[in-house]
Write an enzyme that holds these catalytic residues in place. Structure first.
Site, short mmCIF file in Angstrom:
data_model
loop_
_atom_site.label_atom_id
_atom_site.label_comp_id
_atom_site.label_asym_id
_atom_site.label_seq_id
_atom_site.Cartn_x
_atom_site.Cartn_y
_atom_site.Cartn_z
N SER A 50 36.10 14.81 13.17
CA SER A 50 36.69 14.83 14.57
C SER A 50 35.91 14.60 15.59
CB SER A 50 37.51 16.15 14.63
OG SER A 50 38.02 16.11 15.93
N TYR B 83 37.01 25.86 15.54
CA TYR B 83 37.35 24.12 14.71
C TYR B 83 36.22 23.31 15.31
CZ TYR B 83 39.61 19.66 14.13
OH TYR B 83 40.05 18.69 13.71
#
Length: 262
Positions: free
Chosen positions: A146, A159
Site C-alpha cells: 500500500s 496499518y
C-alpha cells in the site's frame, strides 16, 4: 475442481495462487489472470464467495485461513497436487485494515489482527510455496502492499506499521533470492474504492466508510490494480518491477486528495 480435471489442463499454462480472493482486488486479480491464460487457485476464507468466483471464471479454489499454519500446510499440499508442484506466481493479496484510532488509543487486538493477516500470513504463505516457485520455469512472489507502506499518517499507526513490515519483507526477500529464478514484485496502491476495505476498517460503519471517498473523482477500483498485477507478472522474465506505486489522479500523495464540492 477435482485434481483429475486440473491435470487435464495444458501443462504449459502459467499457474497462480491468489490469496484474499473472495472480494475486491483479489477477486479482480483472479478474473484478470484467468483472462491472461493462467490456471488460478483462488484462496480465501469464504467458501460461498469462492464458489461463485469459480462458476464465473473457471478458477480452482481452496477455503483457507492463512493465519492458521495448518491451513497454509493445506495450501502447500494443494499446489503440489493440482499444479504438480510447479507454481508460476504467488499473489500475496490477503490483508486489511482494522480501526482508525490513534496510537494512544489503538486496540492491541486490532494491531495483532493486522500483523497476522498482512505480515505473518504473507510470510507463512511465501515460505510454504517458495519451493514450487523455484521449480520448472521459475516464478514470481508478488506482494500487495500500500502507499501506507511509504508514509505514516494520523489514525493509521497499526496499518502503516503492518504495511511497512510487509514492504520490507519484500525488499529483503529480493536480496536473499538474488541468483534464484524468482522475481519479487510489490504493488503499492493508493486510494482504491472496494466494497469492503473501508467498511472493515470502520467496524461496519457505512457512513464513515463512504466519507473516505466523498468528493473524490474516480478513485481507483479493484480492476485497476488487477491490471497492474497482470502487467507486472507478464513482463519478460529478465524484467523485475521492484515496486509499482499506483494512485488515482485525484490523490497526489497520502495526505493530498482533491475533493470536489457538492
Amino acid at each position: 475442481m477435482s485434481s483429475d480435471a486440473a491435470r487435464t489442463r495444458d501443462p504449459q499454462s502459467p499457474t497462480a495462487v491468489v490469496t484474499g480472493a473472495s472480494s475486491g482486488i483479489g477477486a479482480a486479480t483472479v478474473r484478470r489472470l484467468r483472462a491472461e491464460g493462467y490456471r488460478v487457485l483462488a484462496v480465501a476464507r469464504r467458501t460461498d464467495r469462492l464458489t461463485a468466483l469459480a462458476g464465473e471464471t473457471g478458477c480452482e479454489t481452496l477455503t483457507a485461513d492463512l493465519t492458521d499454519p495448518s491451513d497454509v500446510d493445506a495450501l502447500r499440499a494443494a499446489v503440489a497436487e493440482r499444479f504438480d508442484g510447479d507454481l508460476t506466481a504467488l499473489v500475496n493479496n490477503a490483508g486489511g485494515a482494522f480501526g482508525t484510532e490513534t496510537v494512544e488509543h489503538g486496540k492491541v487486538e486490532d494491531w495483532q489482527r493486522m500483523f497476522d493477516v498482512n505480515v505473518l500470513a504473507t510470510l507463512r504463505t511465501t515460505q510454504a510455496l517458495l519451493p514450487a516457485l523455484r521449480a520448472g520455469r521459475g516464478g514470481d512472489v508478488l506482494v500487495m502492499s500500500s502507499t501506507a507502506a511509504r508514509i505514516a499518517y494520523e489514525g493509521g499507526g497499526g496499518y502503516t506499521a503492518a504495511k511497512h513490515a510487509e514492504s520490507v519483507m519484500a525488499e529483503t526477500l529480493r536480496l536473499e533470492l538474488a541468483g534464484d529464478p524468482v522475481r519479487v514484485l510489490e504493488v503499492a496502491p493508493g486510494m482504491v474504492k472496494t466494497d469492503e476495505f473501508a467498511l472493515n476498517r470502520t467496524g461496519g460503519d457505512r457512513a464513515r466508510a463512504e466519507a473516505v471517498y466523498a468528493g473524490v473523482r474516480e478513485p481507483l477500483v479493484a480492476e485497476d490494480v488487477a491490471d497492474c498485477v497482470a502487467w507486472m507478472l507478464t513482463r519478460p522474465r529478465h524484467v523485475n518491477v521492484d515496486l509499482l506505486v499506483v494512485r488515482p489522479l485525484a490523490q497526489a500523495a497520502q495526505h493530498k486528495v482533491v475533493r470536489e464540492q457538492r
